[in-house]
Design a protein around this motif. Sequence first.
Motif, PDB file in Angstrom:
ATOM      1  N   MET A 111       0.859  -1.316   0.130  1.00 11.42           N
ATOM      2  CA  MET A 111       0.006   0.025   0.110  1.00 11.42           C
ATOM      3  C   MET A 111       0.867   1.183  -0.229  1.00 11.42           C
ATOM      4  O   MET A 111       0.616   2.214  -0.652  1.00 11.42           O
ATOM      5  N   LEU A 112       1.902   1.218   0.709  1.00 11.28           N
ATOM      6  CA  LEU A 112       2.714   2.389   0.821  1.00 11.28           C
ATOM      7  C   LEU A 112       3.803   2.630  -0.441  1.00 11.28           C
ATOM      8  O   LEU A 112       3.788   3.672  -0.864  1.00 11.28           O
ATOM      9  N   ALA A 113       3.651   1.628  -1.382  1.00  7.50           N
ATOM     10  CA  ALA A 113       4.332   1.839  -2.432  1.00  7.50           C
ATOM     11  C   ALA A 113       3.561   2.246  -3.705  1.00  7.50           C
ATOM     12  O   ALA A 113       3.697   3.001  -4.570  1.00  7.50           O
ATOM     13  N   SER A 114       2.102   1.679  -3.738  1.00  6.30           N
ATOM     14  CA  SER A 114       1.401   1.658  -4.832  1.00  6.30           C
ATOM     15  C   SER A 114       0.244   2.788  -4.654  1.00  6.30           C
ATOM     16  O   SER A 114      -0.109   3.346  -5.508  1.00  6.30           O
ATOM     17  N   SER A 115      -0.187   3.132  -3.429  1.00  8.03           N
ATOM     18  CA  SER A 115      -1.330   3.886  -3.334  1.00  8.03           C
ATOM     19  C   SER A 115      -1.133   5.224  -3.827  1.00  8.03           C
ATOM     20  O   SER A 115      -2.084   6.117  -3.976  1.00  8.03           O
ATOM     21  N   VAL A 116       0.062   5.872  -3.509  1.00 11.89           N
ATOM     22  CA  VAL A 116       0.629   7.280  -3.951  1.00 11.89           C
ATOM     23  C   VAL A 116       1.547   7.129  -4.762  1.00 11.89           C
ATOM     24  O   VAL A 116       2.465   8.146  -4.772  1.00 11.89           O
ATOM     25  N   ALA A 117       1.634   6.147  -5.528  1.00 16.64           N
ATOM     26  CA  ALA A 117       2.891   6.146  -6.484  1.00 16.64           C
ATOM     27  C   ALA A 117       3.028   7.297  -7.609  1.00 16.64           C
ATOM     28  O   ALA A 117       3.935   7.881  -7.970  1.00 16.64           O
ATOM     29  N   SER A 118       1.689   7.808  -7.719  1.00 15.75           N
ATOM     30  CA  SER A 118       1.462   8.935  -8.668  1.00 15.75           C
ATOM     31  C   SER A 118       0.239   9.656  -8.281  1.00 15.75           C
ATOM     32  O   SER A 118      -0.546   9.051  -7.635  1.00 15.75           O
ATOM     33  N   GLY A 119      -0.090  10.773  -8.823  1.00 15.19           N
ATOM     34  CA  GLY A 119      -1.207  11.422  -8.141  1.00 15.19           C
ATOM     35  C   GLY A 119      -1.168  13.095  -8.620  1.00 15.19           C
ATOM     36  O   GLY A 119      -0.080  13.404  -9.358  1.00 15.19           O
ATOM     37  N   SER A 120      -2.305  13.555  -8.347  1.00 12.34           N
ATOM     38  CA  SER A 120      -2.464  14.876  -8.796  1.00 12.34           C
ATOM     39  C   SER A 120      -1.680  16.049  -7.743  1.00 12.34           C
ATOM     40  O   SER A 120      -0.760  15.455  -6.732  1.00 12.34           O
TER      41      SER A 120
END
Lengths: 205, 205
Positions: B117-126
Motif C-alpha cells: 500500500m505504501l508503494a502503490s497507493s500514492v505512486a503517482s497523483g495530482s
Amino acid sequence: MITMKHVEESGAKIGRPRAFDRDLALSSAMLVFWEHGFEASSMSILSEKMKMNAPSIYAAFGDKKSLFLTALDLYTGDVTEIKKFIDSAETAYEASDQLLKQSVVRFTGRSTPSGCMLASSVASGSAEAADLQEVAAKIRSKIEGFLRTRIEFDMRNGQLPKTTDAEGLAGLTIGTIQGLSVLARDGASRKKLLRIAETAMLAWP
Amino acid sequence: MITMKHVEESGAKIGRPRAFDRDLALSSAMLVFWEHGFEASSMSILSEKMKMNAPSIYAAFGDKKSLFLTALDLYTGDVTEIKKFIDSAETAYEASDQLLKQSVVRFTGRSTPSGCMLASSVASGSAEAADLQEVAAKIRSKIEGFLRTRIEFDMRNGQLPKTTDAEGLAGLTIGTIQGLSVLARDGASRKKLLRIAETAMLAWP
DNA sequence: CGTGTTTCATAGTGATCATTATAAAACGAT
DNA sequence: ATCGTTTTATAATGATCACTATGAAACACG
C-alpha cells in the motif's frame, strides 16, 4: 473515403491546417502522464499542456486511454530494441548493469519527471483502468523474459555458472529498476541511485 | 463542549448508538486504498465498502485525506516497532533478509490486495495529493535510516567488513521491497518473489 | 469567388467527484 | 413523555470528470 485516403497518401494538404505539432503534443502528454499518472491526469490539464483543445485531442489520438497508450509507446519505444540491446551486450551481466544504469539516468533527468512512467503511471487505479495496468505488466514481463533468456544463454556458454538462478537475477533486475523508480520519485539523487544499482549487481556470481 | 468531553472520557453512551465498527470500517478503507490507490478510491466506493454513509465517514475520520492517512497508519503500524525489529535482529543481514521475506508474504496475501500500500497507493497523483506522496516517502526514508544505522553498527562490531557500502545496501533493501511490490501487483507468485528476495541478499558481503 | 474539406474554438453533455445541509431516528436522562 | 445528544439516512451542493455537438475559421481546388 477514397479521396480522403488518396489525399493522405499523397501528402497533399486539404482543409484547415492543424495548429499543433503532433509529436510535440504527444511528448507533452507523455510528460503529464509520467508525472501524475493516468487517472490523475485530467483532460483539462492535458489539453493545456498539449496546447490543443479537447476535440482536437480526441480527433488526433482517440479517447484518454488511447492517448495514454500512445504516450506509453513513445516512452518505452520499441521493445525489440531492448531485446537487441540485451542480446548484443558483451554478457548478461553487462546488459543488466547497463539497463540499471540507464534507468537511473532516465529516472533522474532534469527536464523530465522523476521515476519511471511505466512503473508509476498505472501503479494503482480504478477497476476501469485495470487493462492499462496489464499493458504495463506485459512490457515488464517481456523485458524480464529477454533478460532471462540472455542469462540462460550465458549459462550455456560458460559465461555464467550452471548453478546461476536466471529467474532470480532477471527478476531482481526488473524489480530493482521498479524500486529505483520509487526512490527517484522520493527525491533520491542520481548518485545515490547509481550506488544502489551497483550494489544490486553484487548479487551476480 | 465540557459535557461532551466528560461523556467521552467516562465512556457513557449518549445519543443514537453508532451502527458501525470503527476498526472494521477503517480496515475496509485500508483495503480499498491499498487496491486502488488514494485518487482512484472514490468516497462512494469507500462508503459502500466501509458500510457507512458519507456523513458518518466524515464525522468519524475527517475528510478523504485524513481517512487515507489513518488507514496508512493502520497499514504501516508503529515505525518504531520496525526499528526495534531491525535492532534486535541477530545481524543487519538477518534484519534485511527478514524484512524482504516478510514484505513478500504481505504483498502476496490471499485476503489482501497485491503489493505494498505504501508503494502503490500514492505512486503517482495530482498536485493536490503531493503531500501524501511525501508522507509515504518519509516512512520509507525512516526505515532506510534504521537499516543503514544497523548496518553501520555491524560494521563497527566486525560483523560486516569496514568497506561495506551501508547506504547502498540499505537503499537496495528498501528499493527491492518497493520493486517487489510492483511485481506482486503484476501477478508474480510468492515463490518467485521469495527467490528474487534471496537473490537480492546475495549482494551482501 | 464559391465549394468542399478539415481543424479550430466555444460551449455544452450527463456523470461523478468530495463534501455538506437537513432532518428523522435512536438512545440516556429528566 | 419530553428533552438533549449523537448518529443515521437522504438529498443536495458546486466543481470537475471524460467526452461531444455545433458552427466558424482556414486552407486547396474549380
